[in-house]
Design a protein around this motif. Structure first.
Motif, mmCIF file in Angstrom:
data_model
loop_
_atom_site.group_PDB
_atom_site.id
_atom_site.type_symbol
_atom_site.label_atom_id
_atom_site.label_comp_id
_atom_site.label_asym_id
_atom_site.label_seq_id
_atom_site.Cartn_x
_atom_site.Cartn_y
_atom_site.Cartn_z
ATOM 1 N N GLY A 42 -2.944 20.272 -8.676
ATOM 2 C CA GLY A 42 -3.540 18.998 -8.291
ATOM 3 C C GLY A 42 -4.311 18.421 -9.464
ATOM 4 O O GLY A 42 -3.993 18.688 -10.624
ATOM 5 N N VAL A 43 -5.351 17.654 -9.167
ATOM 6 C CA VAL A 43 -6.112 17.043 -10.272
ATOM 7 C C VAL A 43 -7.115 18.005 -10.882
ATOM 8 O O VAL A 43 -7.750 17.688 -11.895
ATOM 9 N N GLU A 44 -7.279 19.191 -10.290
ATOM 10 C CA GLU A 44 -8.181 20.216 -10.810
ATOM 11 C C GLU A 44 -9.582 19.611 -11.009
ATOM 12 O O GLU A 44 -10.127 19.001 -10.120
ATOM 13 N N ASP A 45 -10.137 19.734 -12.235
ATOM 14 C CA ASP A 45 -11.491 19.233 -12.483
ATOM 15 C C ASP A 45 -11.484 17.837 -13.114
ATOM 16 O O ASP A 45 -12.480 17.399 -13.675
ATOM 17 N N ARG A 46 -10.357 17.121 -12.997
ATOM 18 C CA ARG A 46 -10.235 15.797 -13.622
ATOM 19 C C ARG A 46 -10.348 14.667 -12.590
ATOM 20 O O ARG A 46 -9.930 13.542 -12.855
ATOM 21 N N GLY A 47 -10.925 14.965 -11.427
ATOM 22 C CA GLY A 47 -10.965 13.979 -10.363
ATOM 23 C C GLY A 47 -11.619 12.673 -10.764
ATOM 24 O O GLY A 47 -11.125 11.586 -10.444
ATOM 25 N N SER A 48 -12.723 12.746 -11.485
ATOM 26 C CA SER A 48 -13.460 11.545 -11.867
ATOM 27 C C SER A 48 -12.602 10.653 -12.763
ATOM 28 O O SER A 48 -12.523 9.440 -12.554
ATOM 29 N N TYR A 49 -11.962 11.264 -13.767
ATOM 30 C CA TYR A 49 -11.095 10.482 -14.651
ATOM 31 C C TYR A 49 -9.865 9.983 -13.904
ATOM 32 O O TYR A 49 -9.530 8.797 -13.948
ATOM 33 N N VAL A 98 -4.431 24.370 0.029
ATOM 34 C CA VAL A 98 -5.008 23.470 -0.973
ATOM 35 C C VAL A 98 -5.392 22.154 -0.308
ATOM 36 O O VAL A 98 -4.764 21.730 0.669
ATOM 37 N N PRO A 99 -6.433 21.484 -0.827
ATOM 38 C CA PRO A 99 -6.885 20.237 -0.200
ATOM 39 C C PRO A 99 -5.994 19.055 -0.567
ATOM 40 O O PRO A 99 -5.249 19.090 -1.552
ATOM 41 N N GLY A 100 -6.092 17.998 0.224
ATOM 42 C CA GLY A 100 -5.442 16.747 -0.132
ATOM 43 C C GLY A 100 -6.189 16.076 -1.263
ATOM 44 O O GLY A 100 -7.338 16.432 -1.576
ATOM 45 N N TYR A 101 -5.579 15.084 -1.861
ATOM 46 C CA TYR A 101 -6.193 14.416 -3.014
ATOM 47 C C TYR A 101 -7.563 13.839 -2.676
ATOM 48 O O TYR A 101 -8.511 13.963 -3.447
ATOM 49 N N ARG A 102 -7.686 13.239 -1.501
ATOM 50 C CA ARG A 102 -8.953 12.594 -1.144
ATOM 51 C C ARG A 102 -10.073 13.597 -0.878
ATOM 52 O O ARG A 102 -11.244 13.211 -0.789
ATOM 53 N N GLU A 103 -9.711 14.858 -0.756
ATOM 54 C CA GLU A 103 -10.722 15.909 -0.557
ATOM 55 C C GLU A 103 -11.085 16.608 -1.867
ATOM 56 O O GLU A 103 -11.927 17.507 -1.888
ATOM 57 N N GLU A 104 -10.443 16.206 -2.961
ATOM 58 C CA GLU A 104 -10.733 16.834 -4.251
ATOM 59 C C GLU A 104 -12.111 16.399 -4.761
ATOM 60 O O GLU A 104 -12.632 15.343 -4.386
ATOM 61 N N VAL A 105 -12.701 17.214 -5.644
ATOM 62 C CA VAL A 105 -14.016 16.934 -6.212
ATOM 63 C C VAL A 105 -13.960 15.647 -7.041
ATOM 64 O O VAL A 105 -13.016 15.428 -7.812
ATOM 65 N N GLU A 113 -2.722 6.508 -6.900
ATOM 66 C CA GLU A 113 -1.445 7.225 -6.737
ATOM 67 C C GLU A 113 -1.435 8.521 -7.546
ATOM 68 O O GLU A 113 -1.899 8.555 -8.695
ATOM 69 N N THR A 114 -0.933 9.589 -6.932
ATOM 70 C CA THR A 114 -0.747 10.872 -7.622
ATOM 71 C C THR A 114 0.736 11.144 -7.857
ATOM 72 O O THR A 114 1.100 12.178 -8.410
ATOM 73 N N TYR A 115 1.578 10.209 -7.428
ATOM 74 C CA TYR A 115 3.021 10.314 -7.610
ATOM 75 C C TYR A 115 3.558 8.915 -7.908
ATOM 76 O O TYR A 115 3.101 7.925 -7.343
ATOM 77 N N ALA A 116 4.516 8.850 -8.815
ATOM 78 C CA ALA A 116 5.180 7.573 -9.086
ATOM 79 C C ALA A 116 6.629 7.831 -9.457
ATOM 80 O O ALA A 116 6.941 8.786 -10.176
#
Length: 507
Positions: free
Chosen positions: A229-236, A309-316, A325-328
């Motif tokens: 997933g986005v790991e620790d890059r959620g903010s970016y 694993v959490p959904g994108y909206r539940e990521e830190v 979008e996390t997919y294109a």
């Protein structure tokens, strides 16, 4: 793309801004260390790390050694090798926004000049947040720091701008301080061994050129999928999205390598001219057609390798109602004589079924089937599969007769597999790219007009997506191949996404 085998280049000083960051420890220092082990660095070199954190030289070297032992392709460092390499590393705590801090770098550079009795090349590596690129460049300009047009270079990491206008502004700012030949915009995908080999495969083999066109190629697929997933890059990531993060740079660069015309020679600017020509030839996407050529998705919760694993909206650091979008997936056309009418399908995403990067060239079907009409025995289209990761291989899929009394067709692979085929380990992408910066070779680096042309291609989609929010996010579960309408995007043209199976490991 340096092809030199000696180390007869200028003494080199590398100043790394963001020297305590993840990129430095995972990629930059391991790459420089491996170049050192292979005698690829200049005989005289120095690495000066800088960030806000206070370190002694010794403590900073210790922190880098931890990164080497964990991330270097050559494994844990031998004490003798590390001692020789790290003796060239020093650290300077500094506030890079404060021009006065640059005086310390000036003093260090001049001390080394006097010691070496030779003017060195000076490389400024911006391993920092993109909003600091211009600050660093401006402070270099304001200070006494080195800016010889022939021997000074600045290295910029992606993202290079957030949209077309910001990319133009960043280019304009940098070009008031540095010449274009001094600016090295890194796209690490272009440093990967297999990606470089695509150009050799295309332009060093006469058998390919007659086939490399609309007459013989039916369509092209470029897939870069990630299981993480986005790991620790959620903010970016929540302010960028996968289109900006992957397609505008990595995937469009792969498309350019596949679609470009042969350059007259391997001169950096001639190669990059050909890539820009591809981007300029790409069919303009206009409002009203975007939903028919582009699909977006966002991952939901699920299970990956037995772990929930959490959904994108539940990521830190991700907004609870995020529309990012996390997919294109999208379809492009290159409107020129070679490629007219050939669709290029690109897809990328996070939390997909597996992590893999492939380029697939599908050739047209045979014009007439001379074999029996049993559907199971129809010749399948030939494919050229270029696997970038996790396996590194170039595979040609051809039709052949299955051994036996009947004329039964079967697909066979002609494979060049990197594993076990070369006498040395393939270098990491950053090793290739850093060696090229040291050597002054810009072939694998993006030029200003190339960056801007890539933004021009995707801006209509970015603007449309930002103006038209999705109401069904998340729309694909973790550990899947993405949203259903991504399959529909390619299926309506009579094709399907090709998922290349991993090579089986010998037990």
């Amino acid at each position: 793309m340096s092809n030199t085998t000696d180390t007869k280049v200028n003494p080199t000083i590398i100043i790394i801004f963001g020297a305590n960051g993840d990129l430095t420890k995972r990629k930059i220092i391991p790459a420089l260390y491996n170049l050192f082990l292979e005698n690829r660095l200049p005989e005289k070199f120095a690495i000066i790390g800088t960030s806000r954190t206070e370190f002694t030289d010794e403590k900073y070297r210790d922190s880098l050694l931890t990164g080497i032992n964990e991330f270097s392709r050559t494994g844990k460092a031998k004490k003798e090798d590390w001692d020789k390499f790290s003796s060239n590393i020093s650290y300077q705590a500094a506030n890079i926004k404060d021009v006065a801090s640059y005086n310390e770098f000036y003093l260090k550079v001049n001390t080394l000049k006097e010691e070496w009795k030779q003017d060195p090349s000076v490389l400024y590596y911006c391993a920092v947040s993109p909003d600091l690129f211009c600050t660093i460049a401006e402070n270099i300009s304001k200070s006494k720091l080195e800016n010889n047009k022939e021997t000074t270079r600045i290295i910029i990491e992606k993202p290079f701008g957030r949209d077309l206008e910001s990319a133009k502004a960043l280019n304009a700012n940098l070009l008031t301080i540095f010449d274009e030949k001094q600016i090295y915009r890194i796209d690490h995908y272009l440093g990967k061994e297999v990606v470089q080999n695509v150009m050799a495969f295309r332009f060093a083999n006469t058998i390919m050129e007659p086939l490399w066109n609309r007459t013989h190629i039916e369509h092209v697929q470029i897939s870069v999928t990630e299981q993480i997933g986005v790991e620790d890059r959620g903010s970016y990531f929540d302010n960028a999205g996968i289109l900006r993060d992957m397609i505008q740079n990595h995937l469009l660069q792969l498309l350019c390598i596949i679609a470009m015309e042969p350059p007259v020679n391997f001169d950096a600017d001639l190669v990059r001219d050909r890539k820009v020509e591809v981007l300029k030839a790409m069919r303009k996407i206009v409002p009203g057609m975007i939903d028919s050529v582009a699909v977006r998705g966002q991952y939901g919760a699920g299970w990956v390798e037995g772990k929930e694993v959490p959904g994108y909206r539940e990521e830190v650091d991700v907004a609870g109602d995020s529309n990012t979008e996390t997919y294109a997936a999208m379809k492009f056309y290159v409107d020129n004589w070679r490629w007219q009418g050939v669709p290029f399908y690109l897809r990328t995403g996070k939390r997909l079924f597996e992590s893999a990067s492939h380029i697939i060239i599908q050739f047209r079907e045979v014009p007439h089937n001379i074999f029996n009409n049993d559907e199971r025995n129809l010749p399948k289209p030939n494919r050229l599969i270029i696997s970038i990761q996790p396996d590194m291989a170039i595979r040609f899929q051809l039709e052949s007769k299955t051994p036996g009394l009947e004329m039964t067709l079967n697909t066979v692979d002609m494979v060049f597999d990197y594993s076990g085929k070369t006498k040395i380990d393939s270098p990491e992408a950053y090793e290739t790219l850093l060696l090229d910066v040291i050597s002054g070779d810009q072939t694998l680096f993006m030029r200003a007009d190339q960056v801007e042309a890539a933004w021009e291609v995707v801006m209509p989609i970015i603007n449309y997506w930002e103006d038209n929010k999705m109401t069904n996010f998340p729309n694909y579960p973790a550990n899947s191949w993405g949203p259903e309408n991504a399959e529909a995007l390619i299926a309506k043209d009579g094709f399907h996404w090709i998922n290349v199976p991993k090579k089986k490991k010998n037990v």
